[in-house]
Scaffold this active site. Structure first.
Site, PDB file in Angstrom:
ATOM      1  N   LYS A  77       0.691  -1.435   0.033  1.00 48.50           N
ATOM      2  CA  LYS A  77      -0.028   0.105  -0.033  1.00 48.50           C
ATOM      3  C   LYS A  77       0.768   1.135  -0.086  1.00 48.50           C
ATOM      4  O   LYS A  77       0.308   2.459  -0.164  1.00 48.50           O
ATOM      5  CB  LYS A  77      -0.933   0.019   1.199  1.00 48.50           C
ATOM      6  CG  LYS A  77      -1.961  -0.916   1.152  1.00 48.50           C
ATOM      7  CD  LYS A  77      -3.088  -0.954   2.388  1.00 48.50           C
ATOM      8  CE  LYS A  77      -3.803  -2.085   2.481  1.00 48.50           C
ATOM      9  NZ  LYS A  77      -4.867  -2.011   3.466  1.00 48.50           N
ATOM     10  N   ASP A 113      -9.758   2.422   2.373  1.00 46.88           N
ATOM     11  CA  ASP A 113     -10.010   2.091   3.708  1.00 46.88           C
ATOM     12  C   ASP A 113     -10.337   3.089   4.721  1.00 46.88           C
ATOM     13  O   ASP A 113     -11.332   2.885   5.515  1.00 46.88           O
ATOM     14  CB  ASP A 113      -8.509   1.540   4.180  1.00 46.88           C
ATOM     15  CG  ASP A 113      -8.263   0.095   3.627  1.00 46.88           C
ATOM     16  OD1 ASP A 113      -8.914  -0.579   3.366  1.00 46.88           O
ATOM     17  OD2 ASP A 113      -6.751  -0.043   3.535  1.00 46.88           O
TER      18      ASP A 113
HETATM   19  P1  NAP Z   1       0.949  -3.145   9.634  1.00 46.33           P
HETATM   20  O1  NAP Z   1       1.425  -1.985   8.940  1.00 46.33           O
HETATM   21  O2  NAP Z   1       1.993  -4.209   9.581  1.00 46.33           O
HETATM   22  O3  NAP Z   1       0.945  -2.840  11.198  1.00 46.33           O
HETATM   23  C1  NAP Z   1       0.802  -3.901  12.277  1.00 46.33           C
HETATM   24  C2  NAP Z   1       0.397  -3.244  13.497  1.00 46.33           C
HETATM   25  O4  NAP Z   1       0.333  -4.237  14.538  1.00 46.33           O
HETATM   26  C3  NAP Z   1       1.502  -2.181  14.163  1.00 46.33           C
HETATM   27  O5  NAP Z   1       0.929  -1.272  14.968  1.00 46.33           O
HETATM   28  C4  NAP Z   1       2.404  -3.178  14.832  1.00 46.33           C
HETATM   29  O6  NAP Z   1       2.734  -2.537  16.043  1.00 46.33           O
HETATM   30  C5  NAP Z   1       1.172  -4.050  15.580  1.00 46.33           C
HETATM   31  N1  NAP Z   1       1.583  -5.512  16.043  1.00 46.33           N
HETATM   32  C6  NAP Z   1       2.121  -6.300  15.485  1.00 46.33           C
HETATM   33  N2  NAP Z   1       2.321  -7.563  16.342  1.00 46.33           N
HETATM   34  C7  NAP Z   1       2.013  -6.858  17.692  1.00 46.33           C
HETATM   35  C8  NAP Z   1       2.291  -7.312  18.869  1.00 46.33           C
HETATM   36  N3  NAP Z   1       2.522  -8.712  19.074  1.00 46.33           N
HETATM   37  N4  NAP Z   1       1.898  -6.580  19.864  1.00 46.33           N
HETATM   38  C9  NAP Z   1       1.463  -5.455  19.742  1.00 46.33           C
HETATM   39  N5  NAP Z   1       1.398  -4.786  18.381  1.00 46.33           N
HETATM   40  C10 NAP Z   1       1.649  -5.393  17.489  1.00 46.33           C
HETATM   41  O7  NAP Z   1      -0.437  -3.827   8.969  1.00 46.33           O
HETATM   42  P2  NAP Z   1      -1.562  -2.994   8.753  1.00 46.33           P
HETATM   43  O8  NAP Z   1      -1.710  -3.089   7.106  1.00 46.33           O
HETATM   44  O9  NAP Z   1      -1.704  -1.821   9.445  1.00 46.33           O
HETATM   45  O10 NAP Z   1      -2.789  -4.333   9.203  1.00 46.33           O
HETATM   46  C11 NAP Z   1      -3.019  -4.326  10.547  1.00 46.33           C
HETATM   47  C12 NAP Z   1      -4.103  -5.361  10.744  1.00 46.33           C
HETATM   48  O11 NAP Z   1      -5.427  -4.752  10.241  1.00 46.33           O
HETATM   49  C13 NAP Z   1      -4.000  -6.581  10.029  1.00 46.33           C
HETATM   50  O12 NAP Z   1      -4.526  -7.676  11.030  1.00 46.33           O
HETATM   51  C14 NAP Z   1      -4.902  -6.532   8.914  1.00 46.33           C
HETATM   52  O13 NAP Z   1      -5.314  -7.796   8.595  1.00 46.33           O
HETATM   53  C15 NAP Z   1      -6.177  -5.723   9.543  1.00 46.33           C
HETATM   54  N6  NAP Z   1      -6.530  -5.009   8.341  1.00 46.33           N
HETATM   55  C16 NAP Z   1      -7.820  -5.351   7.858  1.00 46.33           C
HETATM   56  C17 NAP Z   1      -8.636  -4.618   6.820  1.00 46.33           C
HETATM   57  C18 NAP Z   1      -9.911  -5.155   6.768  1.00 46.33           C
HETATM   58  O14 NAP Z   1     -10.462  -4.824   5.619  1.00 46.33           O
HETATM   59  N7  NAP Z   1     -10.734  -5.813   7.438  1.00 46.33           N
HETATM   60  C19 NAP Z   1      -7.988  -3.746   6.237  1.00 46.33           C
HETATM   61  C20 NAP Z   1      -6.740  -3.310   6.473  1.00 46.33           C
HETATM   62  C21 NAP Z   1      -5.961  -4.020   7.668  1.00 46.33           C
HETATM   63  P3  NAP Z   1       4.515  -2.058  15.826  1.00 46.33           P
HETATM   64  O15 NAP Z   1       4.401  -0.812  15.039  1.00 46.33           O
HETATM   65  O16 NAP Z   1       4.986  -1.838  17.108  1.00 46.33           O
HETATM   66  O17 NAP Z   1       5.422  -3.158  15.235  1.00 46.33           O
END
Ligand code: NAP
Length: 294
Positions: A77, A113
């Site tokens: 993205k 989003d």
């Molecule tokens: P991303 O950019 O990789 O961000 C991941 C986030 O999760 C960061 O804030 C990270 O914190 C945190 N995190 C990961 N492991 C963790 C842990 N063990 N403890 C605490 N925090 C943790 O991913 P993203 O694209 O934002 O996606 C995040 C989630 O949203 C995913 O599950 C994705 O499937 C979901 N999502 C869903 C939709 C939908 O249409 N339903 C759309 C978009 C995203 P750090 O910064 O500290 O690493």
């Protein structure tokens, strides 16, 4: 890969795609193909795995093969921001492109989003983000940042940002402070005392971390800190069961919505960008629900 041959292999012809790496898990085809069919559009939506660093090249190839649009998911993205010809101002503000529309060979980048989140909150809770106090867990990640900035742009009442790596939440708060007439965004440390205090003045809790996808993931918040007036939006979708956060919310009598709702609404907005018409939301919802049971 011979892209022309790939595009021509499908009946109806492949004209839309979702790219990511990996991409096999994406449910978007199960939602978009029935929508195309319901609208009498002779096109097919396919999954294409694209490696990091190759997004711009993939976009050019899609355009050359007569594709109309593309959805972009993890981890592309951000790379997509620099790979389009025309960047929608909202996508620039939200810092990510998840929708590409190809018009007369030009690549237009959008973010569905953020607006999808607003629609989803309205549908699930009958409430507008502008009237709510939000706590966003994972506000430093891609999805969390987009939701935080979108909520600030919508004029929400209060914005509390939480992230495991706190510096990332601080960077998002600084961006929000720089927006015109945005609400104050504060950073809440990820510790139990601070979270309990913040939850006392929160209406809508958003989980934008990836925690909750695995069956043995711990609950993100102390379960006894959740109360019936909380609205809980878990962006994570877990096939075959509730996330621990949603289970704790249910125990507290709080209203909830899961990631399937956001998937639906962001998909509908992408469809509107491609075809300049409303998406068949009920068809898409039904097909997503069916796919979720598989
Ligand atoms: P991303 O950019 O990789 O961000 C991941 C986030 O999760 C960061 O804030 C990270 O914190 C945190 N995190 C990961 N492991 C963790 C842990 N063990 N403890 C605490 N925090 C943790 O991913 P993203 O694209 O934002 O996606 C995040 C989630 O949203 C995913 O599950 C994705 O499937 C979901 N999502 C869903 C939709 C939908 O249409 N339903 C759309 C978009 C995203 P750090 O910064 O500290 O690493």
């Amino acid at each position: 890969m011979n892209w022309q041959a790939v595009a021509g292999r499908f009946t109806p012809p492949a004209r839309l795609a979702v790219i990511g790496d990996p991409i096999g898990h994406s449910r978007s085809p199960q939602m978009h193909n029935p929508a195309l069919q319901a609208c009498g559009i002779d096109a097919q939506y396919i999954r294409v795995q694209v490696p990091v660093g190759r997004v711009a090249e993939a976009f050019r190839r899609f355009a050359a093969c007569g594709f109309l649009g593309v959805n972009i998911t993890i981890p592309h993205k951000f790379e997509a921001l620099d790979a389009v010809d025309v960047l929608d101002p909202l996508a620039r503000q939200l810092g990510a492109v998840n929708t590409l529309a190809i018009r007369e060979g030009q690549l237009h980048g959008y973010n569905s989003d953020g607006p999808g989140f607003l629609r989803s909150v309205r549908e699930a809770f009958g409430a507008d983000v502008k009237d709510l106090r939000l706590l966003i867990l994972g506000a430093g990640g891609g999805a969390g940042r987009a939701v935080a900035v979108q909520s600030a742009l919508s004029g929400c009442q209060k914005l509390m940002l939480v992230n495991r790596s706190q510096a990332k939440a601080e960077a998002v708060a600084a961006e929000i402070h720089a927006l015109d007439s945005s609400p104050a965004a504060s950073v809440v440390p990820w510790d139990e005392v601070a979270l309990r205090e913040a939850l006392a003045s929160t209406d809508l809790i958003v989980n934008a971390t990836s925690i909750g996808m695995q069956p043995d993931d711990a609950s993100l918040l102390p379960p006894d800190a959740l109360v019936a007036r909380h609205l809980i939006f878990d962006m994570v979708y877990r096939a075959g069961g509730e996330t621990p956060l949603l289970a704790a919310a249910r125990q507290a009598g709080a209203r909830t919505v899961d990631g399937l709702s956001l998937l639906l609404h962001q998909g509908a907005i992408s469809f509107e960008h491609w075809f300049d018409r409303p998406a068949p939301l009920n068809v898409m919802r039904q097909c997503l629900q069916n796919a979720a049971k598989e």
